[in-house]
Write a protein that holds these residues in place. Structure first.
Motif, PDB file in Angstrom:
ATOM      1  N   ALA A  21       0.824  -1.208   0.000  1.00 32.29           N
ATOM      2  CA  ALA A  21       0.000   0.000   0.000  1.00 32.29           C
ATOM      3  C   ALA A  21       0.860   1.261   0.000  1.00 32.29           C
ATOM      4  O   ALA A  21       0.569   2.225  -0.726  1.00 32.29           O
ATOM      5  N   VAL A  22       1.922   1.264   0.808  1.00 31.90           N
ATOM      6  CA  VAL A  22       2.842   2.408   0.823  1.00 31.90           C
ATOM      7  C   VAL A  22       3.363   2.657  -0.585  1.00 31.90           C
ATOM      8  O   VAL A  22       3.421   3.799  -1.059  1.00 31.90           O
ATOM      9  N   ASN A  23       3.696   1.587  -1.274  1.00 35.49           N
ATOM     10  CA  ASN A  23       4.262   1.716  -2.610  1.00 35.49           C
ATOM     11  C   ASN A  23       3.223   2.038  -3.681  1.00 35.49           C
ATOM     12  O   ASN A  23       3.542   2.714  -4.664  1.00 35.49           O
ATOM     13  N   GLU A  51       2.271   3.868   6.149  1.00 35.30           N
ATOM     14  CA  GLU A  51       3.610   3.723   6.740  1.00 35.30           C
ATOM     15  C   GLU A  51       3.497   3.417   8.237  1.00 35.30           C
ATOM     16  O   GLU A  51       4.235   2.571   8.755  1.00 35.30           O
ATOM     17  N   ARG A  52       2.562   4.077   8.899  1.00 33.42           N
ATOM     18  CA  ARG A  52       2.361   3.807  10.325  1.00 33.42           C
ATOM     19  C   ARG A  52       1.798   2.401  10.530  1.00 33.42           C
ATOM     20  O   ARG A  52       2.226   1.682  11.434  1.00 33.42           O
ATOM     21  N   PHE A  57       2.628  -3.384  12.377  1.00 33.93           N
ATOM     22  CA  PHE A  57       2.772  -4.822  12.136  1.00 33.93           C
ATOM     23  C   PHE A  57       4.225  -5.273  12.273  1.00 33.93           C
ATOM     24  O   PHE A  57       4.490  -6.359  12.786  1.00 33.93           O
ATOM     25  N   TRP A  58       5.172  -4.461  11.834  1.00 34.61           N
ATOM     26  CA  TRP A  58       6.578  -4.819  11.967  1.00 34.61           C
ATOM     27  C   TRP A  58       6.962  -4.911  13.446  1.00 34.61           C
ATOM     28  O   TRP A  58       7.665  -5.842  13.861  1.00 34.61           O
ATOM     29  N   SER A 129      -6.267  -1.592  15.275  1.00 38.02           N
ATOM     30  CA  SER A 129      -5.770  -0.215  15.315  1.00 38.02           C
ATOM     31  C   SER A 129      -5.723   0.462  13.950  1.00 38.02           C
ATOM     32  O   SER A 129      -5.622   1.691  13.879  1.00 38.02           O
ATOM     33  N   ILE A 130      -5.817  -0.302  12.874  1.00 35.45           N
ATOM     34  CA  ILE A 130      -5.714   0.299  11.538  1.00 35.45           C
ATOM     35  C   ILE A 130      -7.037   0.339  10.784  1.00 35.45           C
ATOM     36  O   ILE A 130      -7.134   0.999   9.763  1.00 35.45           O
ATOM     37  N   VAL A 131      -8.048  -0.336  11.276  1.00 36.68           N
ATOM     38  CA  VAL A 131      -9.302  -0.488  10.527  1.00 36.68           C
ATOM     39  C   VAL A 131      -9.958   0.857  10.216  1.00 36.68           C
ATOM     40  O   VAL A 131     -10.426   1.079   9.086  1.00 36.68           O
TER      41      VAL A 131
END
Length: 173
Positions: A21-23, A51-52, A57-58, A129-131
């Protein structure tokens, strides 16, 4: 498959997907400077969210001592190419791509949350947290294509199928 292993696989695939998605947004931003200048600020904002999400996830993968998904670089390269191509066609193609990707992503995140809700609290929290932001990307982009019949009809099945395929590959990698 145990809940911990399943959660680890979800987190790996989600991390790779966020890299994709970032890309996608990076490619779209590059092209939108020529084809859809009015969208650049929105795309930059969406990219910062992704990015966040990738960092969330990382961090969870590192906490679990898990490596990246084997499809991480495929997602990155494929995402950038998708972003460049759709960005070249302008505002409606960019928005149709986001709607198609986020529709698939949101469905997968909801399934993950249902499967993990009472089995892995940390993975569930990371996913949950991302939904909201992913839904914002979908809904905001949908307003750009409310009257569009062309790009939505052309891109939606292709982008949705590609997104599903990358998730499928990632879950098996």
């Amino acid at each position: 498959m145990g809940a911990t292993n399943l959660a680890g696989r979800f987190l790996k695939v989600n991390h790779a997907g966020e890299h994709g998605a970032v890309n996608i947004y990076a490619g779209q931003i590059f092209m939108a400077r020529l084809t859809a200048r009015s969208m650049v600020a929105e795309l930059i904002e969406f990219k910062s969210h992704e990015e966040r999400h990738r960092a969330i996830f990382w961090s969870e993968l590192q906490r679990r001592n898990r490596p990246r998904c084997k499809s991480y670089w495929l997602c990155g390269m494929g995402g950038f190419i998708l972003g460049l191509v759709t960005g070249a066609f302008g505002r409606r193609a960019i928005a149709a791509t986001t709607v198609a990707v986020e529709r698939v992503v949101l469905r997968h995140l909801e399934q993950q949350l249902a499967l993990l809700s009472d089995k892995d609290e940390m993975a569930s929290q990371a996913i949950a947290s991302i939904v909201t932001e992913e839904r914002q990307h979908h809904d905001q982009s949908a307003t750009h294509i409310a009257l569009d019949r062309f790009w939505s009809r052309i891109l939606s099945p292709i982008v949705s199928a590609a997104t599903e395929a990358v998730i499928w590959i990632g879950m098996r990698a």
